[in-house]
Design an enzyme around this catalytic site. Sequence first.
Site, PDB file in Angstrom:
ATOM      1  N   GLU B 209       0.845  -1.191   0.000  1.00 27.92           N
ATOM      2  CA  GLU B 209       0.000   0.000   0.000  1.00 27.92           C
ATOM      3  C   GLU B 209       0.882   1.243   0.000  1.00 27.92           C
ATOM      4  O   GLU B 209       2.102   1.152   0.136  1.00 27.92           O
ATOM      5  CB  GLU B 209      -0.962  -0.002   1.196  1.00 27.92           C
ATOM      6  CG  GLU B 209      -0.270   0.046   2.555  1.00 27.92           C
ATOM      7  CD  GLU B 209      -1.248  -0.165   3.715  1.00 27.92           C
ATOM      8  OE1 GLU B 209      -2.205  -0.946   3.582  1.00 27.92           O
ATOM      9  OE2 GLU B 209      -1.020   0.448   4.775  1.00 27.92           O
ATOM     10  N   HIS B 247      -4.265   3.259   8.269  1.00 26.37           N
ATOM     11  CA  HIS B 247      -2.995   2.743   8.773  1.00 26.37           C
ATOM     12  C   HIS B 247      -2.042   3.903   9.041  1.00 26.37           C
ATOM     13  O   HIS B 247      -1.931   4.813   8.224  1.00 26.37           O
ATOM     14  CB  HIS B 247      -2.327   1.813   7.749  1.00 26.37           C
ATOM     15  CG  HIS B 247      -2.923   0.446   7.717  1.00 26.37           C
ATOM     16  ND1 HIS B 247      -2.788  -0.390   6.632  1.00 26.37           N
ATOM     17  CD2 HIS B 247      -3.652  -0.242   8.624  1.00 26.37           C
ATOM     18  CE1 HIS B 247      -3.412  -1.527   6.884  1.00 26.37           C
ATOM     19  NE2 HIS B 247      -3.945  -1.463   8.083  1.00 26.37           N
TER      20      HIS B 247
END
Lengths: 385, 300
Positions: B209, B247
């Site tokens: 990511e 995150h």
Amino acid sequence: MKIHEYQAKELLIKYGVNAQVGAVVTDVNDAAQAAQCLGGEVFVVKAQVHAGGRGKAGGVKLCRSLDEVTAAAQTILGMQMVTPQTGADGKIVNKILIDKGVKIAKEFYLSITMADTPVVVASGEGGTEIEETAATNRDAIVRQVVPFETGLKDYHARNVGKKIGIPANLMRDFSTMLKGMYRVFTEKDCSLVEINPLVITEDGTLLALDAKMSFDDNALFRHPDVLALRDEAEEDVKEAEAAKYGLSYVSLDGDIGCMVNGAGLAMATMDIIKAYGGRPANFLDVGGSASAEKVAAAFKILLADKNVKAILVNIFGGIMKCDVIAEGIISAAKEVNLAVQLVVRLDGTNVNEGKERLRTSGLKLIAAGDLGEAARVVCAAVGGV
Amino acid sequence: MSILVNKSSKVIVQGITGAHGQFHASQMMSYGTKVVGGVTPGKGGGEILGVPVFDTVAEAVAATGANVSVIFVPAAFAADGILEAADAGISLVVCITEGIPVQDMMRVKGYLKDKKTVFLGANCPGIITPGECKAGIMPPAIHKKGRVGVVSRSGTLTYEAVNQLTVRGIGQSTAVGIGGDPIKGLGFVDVLKLFNEDSETLAVVLIGEIGGSGEEDAAEWIKANMKKPVAAFIAGAAAPPGKRMGHAGAIIMGGKGTACGKVAALTDAGVVVTETPDKIGDALVEAVKAAGLYERCLIG
């Protein structure tokens, strides 16, 4: 969490950084008197908002009289300031800082930020152009990695100071300043401590003219003094509302609302909507252990965004069971008058029970079998494909 | 073979008397994982789910011979729990806890540098070797024993990837969630090295990511060393710069850490990268077909 410039400078002063904090004013009628108390003939009036780029947006004004201070306060207080860091809606200015004017001989940029370990970033070309300098002239940016085990030592400071052109007679002051910044950075769990500009005044002293600080949200529990500096008026209303329920929300400018469990899958859902020609209205992670109540709260946050024309719920149940999600969707949809197209993709733990509950709920929704189908259907619903 | 955990792994759960710890300990047990005990300071001497509870990890290791610990303790105490497990000689420490302060993890990482303990996480779903050992919180039903390794920074997106493999008839050797925090234990390269050496693993799916440089480092390592085909997806192409996407590590800073840059690096390293997350399984199939390994990757 971010704090205001005046708060950052006050905190830095406690750590031995040479900075000046004038007067913080919220009422235009107090501005002239506050300036008069500071003394001197030249003042700087600065908008206090949690965003950089204030100068170019008209949020910083140099004033040569008390009348000019009042006029500047009039203009800045209450203004809707739009900078590259505020988003298109901008931010309302509720507070100004009035500082005494300073004659500047040279400007620098100095910050400590977090990578795998703390990193000092500095430049001899400080001031409002630092972003541009970083983009166009990378050689003018000095980086000094600081091993976490040793902390920032004098020689780190000398290395940095030498490279950005701090004169020899001010090197000791520079070292004290940088070590103070490092001490606050580690003691208060900062993610950024920035002084820009750091200046040498015409009378030859090193002074922090402006400062920015942000803190690791995960460490705020052990810093009640930092938490006390929070200014909720500066935070995105929807993001703050979401945070109350333990949801992670970021608003974007599209028209497809997304509710997803897990940050990676939530990003992937935004990506696939875009790939199929749609525009996501938000990032929303309901987390790994969401209850029906949490899902209902998430729904209301999505529907409060008037741009949302359709909603995609994408849940891969692991810890979170699909039937629990289904309950949340049903109760929320009944509570708010659901007027937009709802597309639901459920998979994982208890998927059949979840799908059955949705099917028998009487809700008007489209159940998608997999991620690809869900994205196609929701994009079609807003006329994207 | 498989990597890091197998049927002889002996697992303890730190925080076993908490709601999450207890729920997942029971889930791990019903999957067949050898959960041999738990640790909760102050609750030592008791029993839960049919296994003993200890006050300290050292006591748990001495009494049970545990070599894996899965940590569920709250974020404020998690760093302490990781250090305790490492000091007690646990070989693999898996930390599920989310929201640990960055500087706590820096201290942990500095301390673990000279230790033999392997650390996975934090803020991760854990690790599973299907049919043998589940040391984490992933839904077990989607996993099937097989020949493809999975490594990912995400939780639910890992489940999505694993599920896409399973429905295409492709099993997994081991699936590893390395977690979404910026300062973490095992990284992509560490896990790729293990998969590269594992005789059971024929190919690898990598789920990355935005933010950080783990994917770029992985691409460089793959280009130079990887003997097995790799397929990948990078989440966050649609994310705006400067905003943290859930995150702690998922943030694009000053034009670095973009999905575009990561995809380019991986593609250059010969990895089959899918642009959309619904095609992760297809990307792996393409990669193993090109290597002539497709039939060997199929279950049964």
